[in-house]
Scaffold this active site. Structure first.
Site, PDB file in Angstrom:
ATOM      1  N   CYS A   2      10.002  13.923  -6.546  1.00 28.71           N
ATOM      2  CA  CYS A   2      10.450  15.259  -6.171  1.00 28.71           C
ATOM      3  C   CYS A   2       9.589  16.302  -6.872  1.00 28.71           C
ATOM      4  CB  CYS A   2      11.904  15.549  -6.500  1.00 28.71           C
ATOM      5  SG  CYS A   2      13.069  14.448  -5.749  1.00 28.71           S
ATOM      6  N   ARG A  27       4.465  13.988  -5.036  1.00 32.51           N
ATOM      7  CA  ARG A  27       5.612  13.508  -5.811  1.00 32.51           C
ATOM      8  C   ARG A  27       6.799  13.132  -4.929  1.00 32.51           C
ATOM      9  NH1 ARG A  27       5.391  15.190 -11.382  1.00 32.51           N
ATOM     10  NH2 ARG A  27       7.604  14.784 -11.428  1.00 32.51           N
ATOM     11  N   TRP A  74      12.055  13.365  -2.674  1.00 33.78           N
ATOM     12  CA  TRP A  74      11.987  11.907  -2.513  1.00 33.78           C
ATOM     13  C   TRP A  74      13.430  11.444  -2.681  1.00 33.78           C
ATOM     14  CZ3 TRP A  74      13.174   7.509  -5.361  1.00 33.78           C
ATOM     15  CH2 TRP A  74      12.568   6.322  -4.948  1.00 33.78           C
ATOM     16  N   ASN A 100      15.620  17.598  -9.855  1.00 31.34           N
ATOM     17  CA  ASN A 100      14.879  16.346  -9.878  1.00 31.34           C
ATOM     18  C   ASN A 100      15.594  15.433 -10.875  1.00 31.34           C
ATOM     19  OD1 ASN A 100      12.948  14.419  -9.699  1.00 31.34           O
ATOM     20  ND2 ASN A 100      11.309  15.609 -10.653  1.00 31.34           N
ATOM     21  N   GLY A 101      15.831  14.171 -10.505  1.00 29.43           N
ATOM     22  CA  GLY A 101      16.526  13.248 -11.409  1.00 29.43           C
ATOM     23  C   GLY A 101      17.737  12.653 -10.719  1.00 29.43           C
ATOM     24  N   GLU A 482      -2.806  -6.857  -7.929  1.00 29.10           N
ATOM     25  CA  GLU A 482      -3.061  -5.436  -7.671  1.00 29.10           C
ATOM     26  C   GLU A 482      -3.665  -5.236  -6.276  1.00 29.10           C
ATOM     27  OE1 GLU A 482      -2.155  -2.767  -8.941  1.00 29.10           O
ATOM     28  OE2 GLU A 482      -3.580  -1.251  -8.306  1.00 29.10           O
ATOM     29  N   LYS A 486      -1.941  -2.905  -3.446  1.00 24.99           N
ATOM     30  CA  LYS A 486      -2.627  -1.781  -2.767  1.00 24.99           C
ATOM     31  C   LYS A 486      -2.436  -1.893  -1.260  1.00 24.99           C
ATOM     32  CE  LYS A 486      -2.944   0.323  -5.347  1.00 24.99           C
ATOM     33  NZ  LYS A 486      -2.549   0.519  -6.612  1.00 24.99           N
ATOM     34  N   GLU A 489       1.224  -1.157  -0.256  1.00 23.83           N
ATOM     35  CA  GLU A 489       1.601   0.242  -0.462  1.00 23.83           C
ATOM     36  C   GLU A 489       1.142   1.150   0.672  1.00 23.83           C
ATOM     37  OE1 GLU A 489       1.677   1.441  -5.123  1.00 23.83           O
ATOM     38  OE2 GLU A 489      -0.272   0.836  -4.371  1.00 23.83           O
ATOM     39  N   HIS A 505       2.137 -24.717  -4.708  1.00 28.05           N
ATOM     40  CA  HIS A 505       3.565 -24.891  -4.968  1.00 28.05           C
ATOM     41  C   HIS A 505       4.413 -24.001  -4.061  1.00 28.05           C
ATOM     42  CE1 HIS A 505       2.614 -27.442  -8.318  1.00 28.05           C
ATOM     43  NE2 HIS A 505       1.787 -26.506  -8.794  1.00 28.05           N
ATOM     44  N   LYS A 604       4.616   9.145  -6.336  1.00 28.08           N
ATOM     45  CA  LYS A 604       3.593   8.956  -7.359  1.00 28.08           C
ATOM     46  C   LYS A 604       4.205   8.645  -8.713  1.00 28.08           C
ATOM     47  CE  LYS A 604      -0.526   8.986  -8.954  1.00 28.08           C
ATOM     48  NZ  LYS A 604      -1.202   7.705  -8.686  1.00 28.08           N
TER      49      LYS A 604
HETATM   50  C1  G6P Z   1       4.880   4.413  -8.931  1.00 28.25           C
HETATM   51  C2  G6P Z   1       3.484   4.662  -8.395  1.00 28.25           C
HETATM   52  C3  G6P Z   1       2.551   3.533  -8.828  1.00 28.25           C
HETATM   53  C4  G6P Z   1       2.571   3.392 -10.346  1.00 28.25           C
HETATM   54  C5  G6P Z   1       3.996   3.192 -10.877  1.00 28.25           C
HETATM   55  C6  G6P Z   1       4.042   3.313 -12.388  1.00 28.25           C
HETATM   56  O1  G6P Z   1       5.429   3.310  -8.302  1.00 28.25           O
HETATM   57  O2  G6P Z   1       3.498   4.756  -6.980  1.00 28.25           O
HETATM   58  O3  G6P Z   1       1.221   3.826  -8.413  1.00 28.25           O
HETATM   59  O4  G6P Z   1       1.784   2.312 -10.740  1.00 28.25           O
HETATM   60  O5  G6P Z   1       4.862   4.216 -10.347  1.00 28.25           O
HETATM   61  O6  G6P Z   1       3.667   4.627 -12.727  1.00 28.25           O
HETATM   62  P1  G6P Z   1       3.080   5.082 -14.111  1.00 28.25           P
HETATM   63  O7  G6P Z   1       2.868   6.562 -13.939  1.00 28.25           O
HETATM   64  O8  G6P Z   1       4.104   4.773 -15.158  1.00 28.25           O
HETATM   65  O9  G6P Z   1       1.820   4.336 -14.338  1.00 28.25           O
END
Ligand code: G6P
Length: 609
Positions: A2, A27, A74, A100-101, A482, A486, A489, A505, A604
């Protein structure tokens, strides 16, 4: 998670509010809204969808106001629609709030307020805030806000405007970041700097429990219980250029291309060739504790957790200190056994992830020393850790993290070199590592110069596949995780990352002629084992896309497609092998016509549990 922005000052509030929302949209972006204080009422507009929809909806209205708040959401409680969008108001539309929260006791508070006759419009937790303030208002808005705060359990950063106090906005935080920018005859309050820096570089970070009363030329801050506080005004050196796309189609692509530069920034001034060691001034007071630690626990979420796994492998093999890696969300609710001599390292790009922050606090409650690896300077995690290392990646806007991941891995390379040298590596061994580290930015640049065309071709070939498997071993197992993350996501294609040998397995059952398998098969200590795993895939007609080491011409014989990366030391390979996987995910998502920078359902920075 947010975006919040509030404005009070000499100019029309609409522009800074809408511009701010665009900058904060990374955000959260499922709905947006604005509230402006006018002569005798509060103008309110809320829409489901992107900030652009809100912008269009108000563009032709002759709006003039010097005080307003806005929000991009969000969703946590209540589906994303016009009604659940912020700002929320009290019964008489006299108080408007953006929040926000998560208010954990909102059901109890709502029941209490409904009994008192309050009428609610939305399904959100946030709406209790304006009603609580309305309930407690007795001619003194600050007092009503203070009382409302004392009833709320959970996390909040909120900003309010009220017809009863038309010369002020009020902002308060508990667990959700808020920063106030001081301009000339104006203040802008926002959930992060991106909405502020085009107006001023003088900022005040609110602390948990603070309540700020802001007029166009004055700021007064009260601690929730401790009376007046005198907040420090800090100068930030973030530039507008750093948060703009500069001709790239998406922020994610720009950030992928920035990686050689950010690696140079991460290592700048931190390598001492003569002694074959790294220098990390931010944690200089804790170097001996780290050297003598009987155990290190790395705590993080998402991509940062993957960087933590690479850190585990690096520290264990170079320094021989036992390391565990925990998800913030798990660690905080377990009963972690932390003995004297255990050190926790929290890793976070944003420095605001709620679970990582809560885990940090839990670790401190147990008496542990907690160090941080963060990107955002002045973030909550950066402030609350005992000491830390900044990765210097600059603002990361693309929701899918790329350059911050790179900076985190490089930081672990520096830390493991430092600890390795203090415990077991010779000066010469340290120098060899430094030589290899210093080459990485140029190696990455050479890859960026030649890889994209090849990867685009692959992306076009595989963009419509529904499943992918990513395999790697050793240092490259977290890279496989990772790479799969990606792709999930931003392209919404199902992908799984797995340790290559574990495939037999379970996931091997998924392999057939329609299954692309990305295998990291570089010439490291376990190369032959990975080749055996590739044979197992080929025997079941899987399609193998390999990432191999330059010069390994043999690899072509075993696989369908190969992408070469330059040779480096085993533990530094992740800094190179991740690049083709980032690009593959990016181009697949782009060819599928998706909004790469704002993938559905993601945010984010996840500042709620
Ligand atoms: C969210 C973001 C990810 C990030 C994760 C942890 O899920 O979309 O890209 O890796 O949070 O965020 P941080 O800011 O703690 O690395």
């Amino acid at each position: 998670m947010c975006g919040i922005v509030g404005y009070i000052g000499k100019n029309n509030a609409v522009k800074p509010l809408i511009d701010g929302l665009y900058r904060l949209e990374y955000r959260g972006y499922d709905s947006a809204g604005i509230a402006l204080l006018t002569q005798d009422n509060i103008f309110l507009k809320k829409v489901a969808g992107r900030v652009n929809e809100l912008d269009k909806a108000i563009r032709n209205e002759p709006l003039q106001s010097h005080i307003g708040i806005a929000h991009t959401r969000w969703a946590t409680h209540g589906v994303p629609n016009d009604i659940n969008a912020h700002p929320h108001t009290d019964c008489k539309n006299q108080i408007a709030v953006v929040h926000n929260g998560i208010i954990e006791n909102f059901r109890t508070l709502k029941q209490f307020l409904v009994k008192k006759g309050h009428k609610f419009q939305s399904e959100t937790d946030s709406e209790v805030i304006p009603h609580l303030i309305e309930e407690f208002y007795d001619g003194d808005l600050m007092a009503a806000v203070r009382k409302a705060c004392s009833y709320i359990k959970g996390t909040y950063g909120f900003v309010i405007i009220s017809l009863a106090s038309p010369g002020y906005i009020i902002a308060s935080r508990m667990g959700s970041p808020l920063v106030i920018g001081r301009g000339k005859g104006e203040y802008i309050v926002a959930s992060d700097l991106a909405a502020i820096i085009s107006y001023t570089n003088e900022v005040i970070y609110l602390k948990d429990g603070d309540i700020a009363e802001i007029s166009s030329d004055h700021l007064r801050v009260e601690g929730c219980e401790s009376g007046m506080v005198f907040p420090e005004i800090e100068k930030v050196n973030l530039t507008l250029e750093q948060i703009e796309r500069r001709g790239y189609k998406h922020f994610m692509l720009k950030e992928i291309y920035e990686q050689p530069i950010i690696l140079r920034d991460t290592i700048r001034g931190r390598l001492n060739y003569e002694d074959g060691i790294a220098r990390l001034n931010g944690i200089s007071n804790y170097i001996e504790d780290l050297r003598d630690a009987d155990r290190i626990i790395i705590i993080a979420c998402g991509t940062s957790w993957h960087a933590g796994l690479i850190g585990e492998y690096m520290i264990e093999s170079l320094a021989e200190i036992p390391v565990e890696v925990e998800y913030g969300s798990e660690f905080r609710y377990r009963r972690p056994v932390l003995k004297k001599g255990t050190i926790c390292i929290v890793v976070s790009q944003s420095g605001e992830t709620a679970d990582t922050l809560a885990a940090l606090r839990e670790a401190k409650r147990h008496g542990a020393t907690v160090l941080g690896i963060c990107n955002v300077v002045g973030s909550s995690i950066a402030r609350e850790t005992d000491a830390g290392i900044y990765i210097h990646a600059g603002p990361e806007i693309g929701v899918a993290s790329t350059k911050a991941f790179m900076g985190q891995i490089m930081t672990f390379a520096l830390l493991s070199l430092l600890l390795g040298r203090l415990r077991r590596l010779s000066v010469d061994e340290g120098r060899d590592i430094i030589n290899a580290i210093e080459k990485i930015p140029d190696q990455l640049q050479s890859l960026l110069d030649k890889l994209p065309d090849k990867i685009k071709k692959l992306a076009r070939t595989f963009k419509d596949h529904r499943n992918f498997l990513y395999l790697g071993r050793g240092y490259n197992f977290p890279v496989a995780l990772e790479g799969a993350l990606k792709l999930k996501e931003i392209s919404y294609i199902h992908a799984e990352g797995y340790p290559a040998a574990e495939m037999k397995h379970g996931p091997i059952a998924l392999i057939d002629k329609n299954m692309p398998v990305v295998v990291i098969a570089i010439k490291d200590a376990i190369y032959d084992k990975v080749i055996s795993n590739i044979e197992e895939i080929r025997a079941r007609q899987g399609i193998v896309i390999a990432v191999g080491s330059e010069g390994d011409t043999q690899l072509k014989k075993y696989v369908d497609y190969v992408i070469y990366v330059p040779e480096t030391m085993d533990h530094l390979y992740p800094l190179l092998t991740i690049l083709p996987l980032q690009l593959l995910a990016y181009y697949i998502a782009d060819y599928r016509g998706l909004d790469v920078d704002k993938p559905r359902n993601l945010a984010k920075s996840v500042t709620v549990e």
